[in-house]
Write a protein that holds these residues in place. Sequence first.
Motif, PDB file in Angstrom:
ATOM      1  N   VAL A 125     -17.849  14.594 -40.353  1.00  0.00           N
ATOM      2  CA  VAL A 125     -17.356  15.056 -41.655  1.00  0.00           C
ATOM      3  C   VAL A 125     -18.371  16.012 -42.292  1.00  0.00           C
ATOM      4  CG1 VAL A 125     -16.908  14.266 -44.021  1.00  0.00           C
ATOM      5  CG2 VAL A 125     -15.941  13.024 -42.075  1.00  0.00           C
ATOM      6  N   PRO A 126     -17.925  17.162 -42.805  1.00  0.00           N
ATOM      7  CA  PRO A 126     -18.858  18.098 -43.437  1.00  0.00           C
ATOM      8  C   PRO A 126     -19.202  17.670 -44.865  1.00  0.00           C
ATOM      9  CG  PRO A 126     -16.635  18.980 -43.561  1.00  0.00           C
ATOM     10  CD  PRO A 126     -16.540  17.675 -42.781  1.00  0.00           C
ATOM     11  N   GLY A 127     -20.327  18.179 -45.351  1.00  0.00           N
ATOM     12  CA  GLY A 127     -20.678  17.987 -46.754  1.00  0.00           C
ATOM     13  C   GLY A 127     -21.786  16.972 -46.964  1.00  0.00           C
ATOM     14  N   PRO A 128     -22.309  16.954 -48.188  1.00  0.00           N
ATOM     15  CA  PRO A 128     -23.459  16.078 -48.485  1.00  0.00           C
ATOM     16  C   PRO A 128     -23.016  14.652 -48.811  1.00  0.00           C
ATOM     17  CG  PRO A 128     -22.941  17.400 -50.402  1.00  0.00           C
ATOM     18  CD  PRO A 128     -21.962  17.816 -49.339  1.00  0.00           C
ATOM     19  N   VAL A 129     -22.346  14.010 -47.867  1.00  0.00           N
ATOM     20  CA  VAL A 129     -21.866  12.645 -48.101  1.00  0.00           C
ATOM     21  C   VAL A 129     -23.036  11.680 -48.273  1.00  0.00           C
ATOM     22  CG1 VAL A 129     -19.544  12.796 -47.106  1.00  0.00           C
ATOM     23  CG2 VAL A 129     -21.500  12.488 -45.593  1.00  0.00           C
ATOM     24  N   VAL A 130     -24.059  11.846 -47.440  1.00  0.00           N
ATOM     25  CA  VAL A 130     -25.232  10.980 -47.538  1.00  0.00           C
ATOM     26  C   VAL A 130     -25.938  11.198 -48.867  1.00  0.00           C
ATOM     27  CG1 VAL A 130     -27.568  10.625 -46.625  1.00  0.00           C
ATOM     28  CG2 VAL A 130     -25.618  10.747 -45.054  1.00  0.00           C
ATOM     29  N   GLU A 131     -26.121  12.478 -49.215  1.00  0.00           N
ATOM     30  CA  GLU A 131     -26.863  12.809 -50.431  1.00  0.00           C
ATOM     31  C   GLU A 131     -26.118  12.324 -51.669  1.00  0.00           C
ATOM     32  OE1 GLU A 131     -26.425  14.631 -47.755  1.00  0.00           O
ATOM     33  OE2 GLU A 131     -28.513  14.728 -47.111  1.00  0.00           O
ATOM     34  N   THR A 132     -24.793  12.359 -51.614  1.00  0.00           N
ATOM     35  CA  THR A 132     -24.016  11.912 -52.769  1.00  0.00           C
ATOM     36  C   THR A 132     -24.197  10.412 -53.009  1.00  0.00           C
ATOM     37  OG1 THR A 132     -22.401  13.689 -52.576  1.00  0.00           O
ATOM     38  CG2 THR A 132     -21.667  11.677 -53.672  1.00  0.00           C
ATOM     39  N   VAL A 133     -24.128   9.607 -51.937  1.00  0.00           N
ATOM     40  CA  VAL A 133     -24.290   8.159 -52.161  1.00  0.00           C
ATOM     41  C   VAL A 133     -25.746   7.811 -52.488  1.00  0.00           C
ATOM     42  CG1 VAL A 133     -22.265   7.517 -50.787  1.00  0.00           C
ATOM     43  CG2 VAL A 133     -24.512   7.616 -49.687  1.00  0.00           C
ATOM     44  N   ALA A 134     -26.680   8.595 -51.950  1.00  0.00           N
ATOM     45  CA  ALA A 134     -28.092   8.339 -52.276  1.00  0.00           C
ATOM     46  C   ALA A 134     -28.378   8.722 -53.726  1.00  0.00           C
ATOM     47  CB  ALA A 134     -29.004   9.119 -51.328  1.00  0.00           C
ATOM     48  N   ALA A 135     -27.818   9.844 -54.158  1.00  0.00           N
ATOM     49  CA  ALA A 135     -28.001  10.265 -55.559  1.00  0.00           C
ATOM     50  C   ALA A 135     -27.371   9.241 -56.494  1.00  0.00           C
ATOM     51  CB  ALA A 135     -27.393  11.647 -55.770  1.00  0.00           C
ATOM     52  N   ALA A 136     -26.249   8.675 -56.064  1.00  0.00           N
ATOM     53  CA  ALA A 136     -25.607   7.638 -56.886  1.00  0.00           C
ATOM     54  C   ALA A 136     -26.528   6.431 -57.029  1.00  0.00           C
ATOM     55  CB  ALA A 136     -24.275   7.231 -56.260  1.00  0.00           C
ATOM     56  N   ALA A 137     -27.181   6.041 -55.936  1.00  0.00           N
ATOM     57  CA  ALA A 137     -28.119   4.911 -55.982  1.00  0.00           C
ATOM     58  C   ALA A 137     -29.281   5.223 -56.920  1.00  0.00           C
ATOM     59  CB  ALA A 137     -28.631   4.598 -54.573  1.00  0.00           C
ATOM     60  N   LEU A 138     -29.724   6.467 -56.889  1.00  0.00           N
ATOM     61  CA  LEU A 138     -30.837   6.898 -57.747  1.00  0.00           C
ATOM     62  C   LEU A 138     -30.440   6.832 -59.220  1.00  0.00           C
ATOM     63  CD1 LEU A 138     -33.668   8.384 -57.871  1.00  0.00           C
ATOM     64  CD2 LEU A 138     -32.347  10.506 -57.858  1.00  0.00           C
ATOM     65  N   LEU A 139     -29.290   7.412 -59.548  1.00  0.00           N
ATOM     66  CA  LEU A 139     -28.852   7.451 -60.947  1.00  0.00           C
ATOM     67  C   LEU A 139     -28.565   6.043 -61.465  1.00  0.00           C
ATOM     68  CD1 LEU A 139     -26.559  10.603 -60.790  1.00  0.00           C
ATOM     69  CD2 LEU A 139     -28.784  10.395 -61.940  1.00  0.00           C
ATOM     70  N   ASP A 140     -28.013   5.201 -60.588  1.00  0.00           N
ATOM     71  CA  ASP A 140     -27.732   3.827 -60.993  1.00  0.00           C
ATOM     72  C   ASP A 140     -29.027   3.122 -61.401  1.00  0.00           C
ATOM     73  OD1 ASP A 140     -26.572   1.309 -61.319  1.00  0.00           O
ATOM     74  OD2 ASP A 140     -26.927   0.806 -59.212  1.00  0.00           O
ATOM     75  N   ARG A 141     -30.076   3.312 -60.606  1.00  0.00           N
ATOM     76  CA  ARG A 141     -31.357   2.672 -60.908  1.00  0.00           C
ATOM     77  C   ARG A 141     -31.957   3.174 -62.211  1.00  0.00           C
ATOM     78  NH1 ARG A 141     -34.139  -0.663 -56.776  1.00  0.00           N
ATOM     79  NH2 ARG A 141     -32.261  -1.549 -55.841  1.00  0.00           N
ATOM     80  N   LEU A 142     -31.678   4.438 -62.535  1.00  0.00           N
ATOM     81  CA  LEU A 142     -32.343   5.034 -63.698  1.00  0.00           C
ATOM     82  C   LEU A 142     -31.488   5.001 -64.964  1.00  0.00           C
ATOM     83  CD1 LEU A 142     -34.126   8.014 -61.912  1.00  0.00           C
ATOM     84  CD2 LEU A 142     -35.134   5.887 -62.742  1.00  0.00           C
ATOM     85  N   GLY A 143     -30.245   4.550 -64.839  1.00  0.00           N
ATOM     86  CA  GLY A 143     -29.412   4.343 -66.031  1.00  0.00           C
ATOM     87  C   GLY A 143     -29.260   5.566 -66.912  1.00  0.00           C
ATOM     88  N   ASP A 144     -30.113   5.660 -67.917  1.00  0.00           N
ATOM     89  CA  ASP A 144     -29.968   6.683 -68.948  1.00  0.00           C
ATOM     90  C   ASP A 144     -30.032   8.115 -68.425  1.00  0.00           C
ATOM     91  OD1 ASP A 144     -29.807   4.675 -70.723  1.00  0.00           O
ATOM     92  OD2 ASP A 144     -31.883   4.828 -71.456  1.00  0.00           O
ATOM     93  N   ALA A 145     -30.551   8.303 -67.240  1.00  0.00           N
ATOM     94  CA  ALA A 145     -30.775   9.663 -66.751  1.00  0.00           C
ATOM     95  C   ALA A 145     -29.492  10.397 -66.379  1.00  0.00           C
ATOM     96  CB  ALA A 145     -31.713   9.630 -65.551  1.00  0.00           C
ATOM     97  N   GLY A 146     -28.360   9.762 -66.469  1.00  0.00           N
ATOM     98  CA  GLY A 146     -27.126  10.473 -66.154  1.00  0.00           C
ATOM     99  C   GLY A 146     -26.112   9.643 -65.412  1.00  0.00           C
TER     100      GLY A 146
END
Lengths: 389, 328
Positions: B83-104
């Motif tokens: 599958v093309p596209g940043p599928v890995v980066e999207t779920v990793a970014a989601a994990a990052l934002l979830d941990r940081l809450g207020d950041a977005g």
Amino acid sequence: MDLDHSPADDAFRAEARAWLAAHVPADPLPSLETGEGFAAHRAWERTLGAGGWSAVSWPRAYGGRDASLLQWLVFEEEYYAAGAPGRVGQNGISLLAPTLFAHGTEEQRARVLPAMASGETVWAQAWSEPESGSDLASLRSTAVRADGGWLLHGQKTWSSRAAFADRAFGLFRSEPGTPKPHQGLTYLMFPLDAEGVTVRPVGRLDGKPAFAELFLDGVFVPDEDVIGEPGQGWRVAMSTAGNERGLTLRSPGRFTAAADRLAALWREHGDPADTALRDRVADAVIGARAYRLHTWANASRIAEGGALGAESSLNKVFWSELDIALHETALDLLGPLGELADHADEAPAHGGWAEGYTFSLAGPIYAGTNEIQRDIIAERLLGLPKGRR
Amino acid sequence: MRFLPDAEHRELARTLDGLLASADTPGAARAWAAGDHAPGRALWSRLAETGVFALAVPEPYEGMGPLPVELAFSFVELGRHAVPGPVVETVAAAALLDRLGDAGAAAWLPRVAAGKAVLSLCAPEHGGPYALDADAADAVLVVDGDVLRLAEGAGPVQPSADPVRRLARPLGGTVLARGPEVARAAGHAAGVAALATAAQSLGLGLALLDRTVSYIRQRTQFGVAIGSFQAVKHRLADTLVALEFARPLLYGAALALAAGSDAAPREIAAAKVTAGEAAHAAARTALQLHGAVGYTAELDLSLWIRKARPLRDAWGTPAACRARVLAS
């Protein structure tokens, strides 16, 4: 999907660990492949058997403790982590016993298994012949009908443990001239001290008489020592080859313990700048972990009534290559000391790597060469056409 | 203990496999490589409907996660179909934002779960200096030490060995969060990225093996199927051995991550290097056994072959993973 051990399994582990801590000899026993070492290992089997630990997965009636396959894996982890001695009874326990459970009579099980569990009888295998190695079904040793039993003639070779063992089991041609070579074979047990048996020990690559040639000249075997139906020996021998035996021949505990020792050796002696060697240490640790998890997946399948079949060939290729890579890495870590035999005065205190390395070299050969295993993988798991070997 | 896929895991994999097999995924990948993101975004939306992205997003943000085990099963299928596209980066970014809450998290996570936001992530301490598919992403997050930024844009696309992977350096941006918790969250996100990449690699390798076996069975030379030759058989057998022993490491690592185990980083690293190397070896085998036709760009096989090595190195090179396995 989970990797959680039940409280019962944890209790089993604790019990095994405590017993091993109290009983494993403080100093390594002499090599299993010498007369002195064989006796010492037989005595250890007796100790194991008296504690009920020599064949944990067997029913209690035969000397086991009704352990599940998972608990057997737990026991093996504890066994090797404790640095306990090699198992002189392994041939009988991992090859003959499963066959008796599947095809033996109750009388045979009652007669053979408890003596096996206690180390009273140590078993050798008698499969290969000078002209029949990978092509085992071409074997030519014969079993000829006699009054009340059979007379064995022929020659067996590479018979592990036969130099010192009490009895042997193997396949013999009981019906000459069958259309296919694997027809007309019979699975028999026979004593190695019987009249007509000549045992000639063969020095192994490490110089030890670890296996032997057997010359059989009219050796009488009573009917009670035939396993399964006469003429059905191939089916009897192979029926348990793929399933649990494919999993139990080499348990992960052996490799996880060796990988832990290798990682400790690396921390003690490794040069942090030598990343090439570090990568090989890591690969051994990862490989042992992979084999452990893979085995748990297989054990889970078997627990649900599934079977392994040809998939056991994946295991054989994997552990045998892991074992060599692991030991080669250890020897490289030891540098110039890696050349020393384990019994050399100046051998590294961690010991065992030299003998372990030599033994690992046999892994891709015994129990079905890795070439045969790869054929099985390609033909039965990937569906590729059969070809000439 | 039951270390086997549950019925839901098998169903999840079957659903994704069916969807991707019938969706002209190779066509979307080729368009993506040419800079046409429309078919890839359409595929992304259909994937989102199955809940794949919601697996990385917690319930307060309209997701179902985080569910690392289910994520691993899903990403095996994404890898199987390249599958093309940043599928890995999207779920990793989601994990990052979830941990940081207020950041977005509130702004982005519901959109990630719904498949309406494609995110890229650049964290040079854990991966390379590039953001994957920045030109296709709705947001590019950048972690530098303990600073999280939302990039303003990205530099020119740097062609990858896999033309479907479009790399670019993120540029400038506004600070979303700062502090040691950013570095910690980035470490966690990199673990999610490594796990998802390992899963992609495993799927990729399994697909390469499948396609090669199919080809080998019908291709004849010297009057027989070349699959009857032992040299060919043994190479394929070794490929299967390597992939089948990567599989339990992947699921073991996913379970460790789900349990929040201290051993999770080591287990993820073990899975990453093993799956990455196995898929890379599968690609070499696929190329060698296809022969000259495997060396052509026209054959869709090239989409899989060319992805194997970049995935092996993304979010943890083999050397970095091996070092982590031995770190105490």
